[in-house]
Design a protein around this motif. Structure first.
Motif, short mmCIF file in Angstrom:
data_model
loop_
_atom_site.label_atom_id
_atom_site.label_comp_id
_atom_site.label_asym_id
_atom_site.label_seq_id
_atom_site.Cartn_x
_atom_site.Cartn_y
_atom_site.Cartn_z
N VAL A 14 0.85 -1.18 0.00
CA VAL A 14 0.00 0.00 0.00
C VAL A 14 0.89 1.23 0.00
N PRO A 15 0.77 2.11 -0.98
CA PRO A 15 1.63 3.30 -1.01
C PRO A 15 1.33 4.22 0.16
N ALA A 16 2.35 4.91 0.62
CA ALA A 16 2.17 5.83 1.74
C ALA A 16 1.27 6.99 1.33
N TRP A 17 0.44 7.43 2.23
CA TRP A 17 -0.49 8.52 1.93
C TRP A 17 0.25 9.85 1.95
N PRO A 18 -0.04 10.76 1.01
CA PRO A 18 0.46 12.13 1.13
C PRO A 18 -0.41 12.88 2.13
N GLY A 19 0.05 14.03 2.60
CA GLY A 19 -0.77 14.84 3.48
C GLY A 19 -0.19 14.97 4.86
N GLN A 31 -3.65 12.09 9.64
CA GLN A 31 -3.81 10.70 9.24
C GLN A 31 -3.78 9.78 10.46
N ALA A 32 -2.80 10.01 11.33
CA ALA A 32 -2.67 9.16 12.52
C ALA A 32 -3.89 9.32 13.42
N THR A 33 -4.38 10.56 13.56
CA THR A 33 -5.55 10.80 14.40
C THR A 33 -6.79 10.11 13.83
N ALA A 34 -6.99 10.26 12.51
CA ALA A 34 -8.16 9.63 11.89
C ALA A 34 -8.10 8.12 12.02
N ARG A 46 -2.28 -0.78 8.82
CA ARG A 46 -1.20 -0.19 8.01
C ARG A 46 -1.19 1.33 8.06
N VAL A 47 -2.36 1.95 7.89
CA VAL A 47 -2.42 3.41 7.83
C VAL A 47 -1.93 4.02 9.14
N LEU A 48 -2.38 3.49 10.26
CA LEU A 48 -1.96 4.02 11.56
C LEU A 48 -0.46 3.86 11.74
#
Length: 566
Positions: free
Chosen positions: A289-294, A299-302, A368-370
């Motif tokens: 999964v590519p890393a999210w921009p922003g 991102q961590a909070t969401a 993964r996102v967190l």
């Protein structure tokens, strides 16, 4: 009350054990060592033989304990001594010798060393050389020449300890499930004290390896970061040359020969074996999964805000995966924290470590996102301006840990629940320190009363069950301020508020007003939509069943009259 079983092997094991128990200790900590109980009630006592040479009495005691073992000759078992220290908590009352004797008899009976009424059981003694604990030493051959039936003796003595705590009014510990990390030994504690260390090498290594697992994106970086933090790694290689395991050491922790003392990863914690470390690293590898921009704070909070719902509505593996990711977040959070908060956050991470493991296998795919967003914070150290980014992340972590405590409670994970509760105390202190000044600063930018009334009206219509609690909260002025700033940036404030309300239920929030403030702040910092998009959102919101929209909210900001704007 904590019992711990240690096995001794070799022909001189009994002599070494008794010599230590009646000696001065490694740091002269043994005072007045003496027997409080024995297998026959009249075993020789080196501590209570004033008219005889204590060493001669020691030899006599060793000979009597060893007699069943010696009778077997070459058929004697490898492990010949069963050694079990039993320690009371610091706040427990001081027990008498007679009480400790009763505890010793219950322990050897529970372990199968000397069942009650068995005249042919193993020979044993209980030695007291401090107010708060005893040591039980037993031969691992019965007097009839057979081996004792002591299957699962560690669990058995732990169960008996829980009963003893109730019977004697001692501090009651939680029943474990075998997933906890191995505790440092007395020898390790004494060594740390001798070297002037606040923590044992085992504890230091466990914390460092966990933190590096949380930070690394692949195996190569894992080993590189360990080296950078001063940890020495020794790989266990298979016949093919592939690494099958790894051991860790600190350079200043050496044995009598001056060589580093290595600890296998699995003995530091059950999830720190090399195969499990590799499994954890797979969730942060950039390929799938590519890393999210922003903004990584957002991102961590969401991602953290999703944890409560996954704990309450997800299956066991998904929930367990969220706990692992939450623990990794806590491991890295102190590094990004203001200096004044680091101590509390480090203590929270150490406490919550126990809450990250259970017998349920973790599904890490949803984490993964967190994990990547927290890694991005650690790597990039992004600007946090007024500190709101860190405050909002910490607030959502606090809520997630509260739900983790509840999840463990419903699954009857007593030790994990207690660990999460302990972490929660430290997080509440840290969260109060960081959130209060941020919210105070935002509140100073609160809009006019007319604008606040407009926002309040919409809250009362949209979420009547929470409106009074939100409007009376200290964070209400801060919430009004971020709504006004979102509007000034080109957003429709009430549409943004509806989006914040629709992200997740406020049932999950420890403080609804504060949670909404962070959500609106994140939404308000996004690029503002154009007039047509705003109008479409407003129409969509107006058509939603059960929601009454203030007339001003249905008109895009750019099309509102001057009176509406005021």
């Amino acid at each position: 009350m904590i019992p711990k079983i240690i096995l001794g092997s070799g022909p001189k094991a009994t002599g070494r054990t008794i010599g230590y128990l009646f000696g001065k200790g490694r740091a002269n900590e043994h005072t007045d060592p003496h027997l409080v109980a024995s297998w026959n009630g009249f075993a020789p006592d080196p501590g209570r033989s004033p008219h005889r040479d204590p060493k001669a009495v020691e030899r006599q005691l060793v000979a009597q304990l060893d007699q069943p073992v010696k009778m077997l000759g070459d058929k004697a078992p490898k492990d010949t001594v069963w050694h079990c220290p039993v320690r009371a908590a610091p706040e427990d009352p001081i027990l008498t010798d007679a009480q400790w004797a009763d505890i010793a008899r219950r322990m050897v009976a529970a372990a199968g060393i000397a069942p009650e009424g068995d005249d042919e059981a193993c020979r044993w003694v209980a030695v007291r050389h401090a107010e708060d604990h005893i040591h039980i030493a037993a031969a691992l051959v019965r007097q009839d020449g057979r081996r004792p039936e002591r299957g699962y003796d560690q669990r058995a003595v732990q169960r008996e300890a829980r009963k003893i705590e109730v019977d004697y009014g001692l501090r009651r510990l939680n029943q474990g499930d075998g997933t906890g990390a191995k505790r440092p030994t007395s020898k390790e504690h004494f060594k740390a004290k001798r070297l002037g260390q606040e923590a044992t090498t085992r504890d230091v290594l466990r914390l460092r390896v966990r933190r590096v697992v949380a930070a690394a994106s692949d195996e190569a970086e894992f080993f590189s970061l360990l080296e950078a933090t001063g940890v020495t790694v020794r790989l266990k290689l298979g016949p093919s040359g592939d690494a099958l395991g790894c051991n860790f050491a600190m350079p200043n922790d050496t044995n009598d020969q001056g060589q580093p003392v290595f600890y296998a990863g699995s003995t530091l914690a059950p999830d720190l074996s090399l195969p499990k470390i590799r499994k954890s690293l797979a969730t942060t590898s950039p390929e799938p999964v590519p890393a999210w921009p922003g903004n990584p704070w957002h991102q961590a909070t969401a991602a953290t805000e999703r944890i409560p719902r996954r704990l309450t509505h997800g299956d066991g593996p998904t929930a367990q995966g969220q706990l692992v990711a939450l623990g990794a977040t806590l491991d890295l959070l102190p590094i990004a924290a203001p200096a004044a908060l680091r101590s509390e956050l480090e203590q929270a991470a150490v406490a919550f470590e126990r809450a990250t493991r259970s017998h349920i296998a973790a599904d890490l795919d949803s984490t993964r996102v967190l994990r990547r967003s927290v890694q991005a914070i650690w790597r990039e150290q992004p600007s946090d301006g007024d500190g709101a980014g860190f405050a909002m992340l910490l607030d959502t972590v606090l809520t997630a840990v509260a739900f983790a405590m509840h999840w463990h409670r419903t699954h009857q994970h007593a030790q994990q629940e207690a660990a999460a509760e302990q972490a929660l105390v430290h997080l509440q202190i840290a969260c109060g320190r960081v959130a209060e000044p941020v919210l105070t600063g935002l509140a100073q930018r609160a809009p006019s009363l007319q604008m606040k009334h407009r926002f309040a009206y919409h809250l009362q219509q949209a979420v009547p069950e929470y409106a009074e609690r939100i409007l009376s909260a200290p964070a209400w002025d801060a919430l009004a301020a971020v709504l006004a700033e979102a509007e000034a940036a080109g957003h429709n404030a009430t549409v943004v508020l509806d989006q914040a309300l629709g992200q997740r239920t406020l049932d999950d929030a420890n403080n609804p007003a504060r949670a909404l403030t962070w959500r609106v702040r994140r939404l308000g910092e996004r690029h503002a939509p154009g007039p047509r998009a705003q109008a479409a959102k407003a129409r969509s919101t107006a058509q939603r069943p059960g929601v009454t929209v203030h007339p001003a909210a249905a008109v895009p900001l750019q099309q509102q009259s001057p009176a509406h704007r005021r």
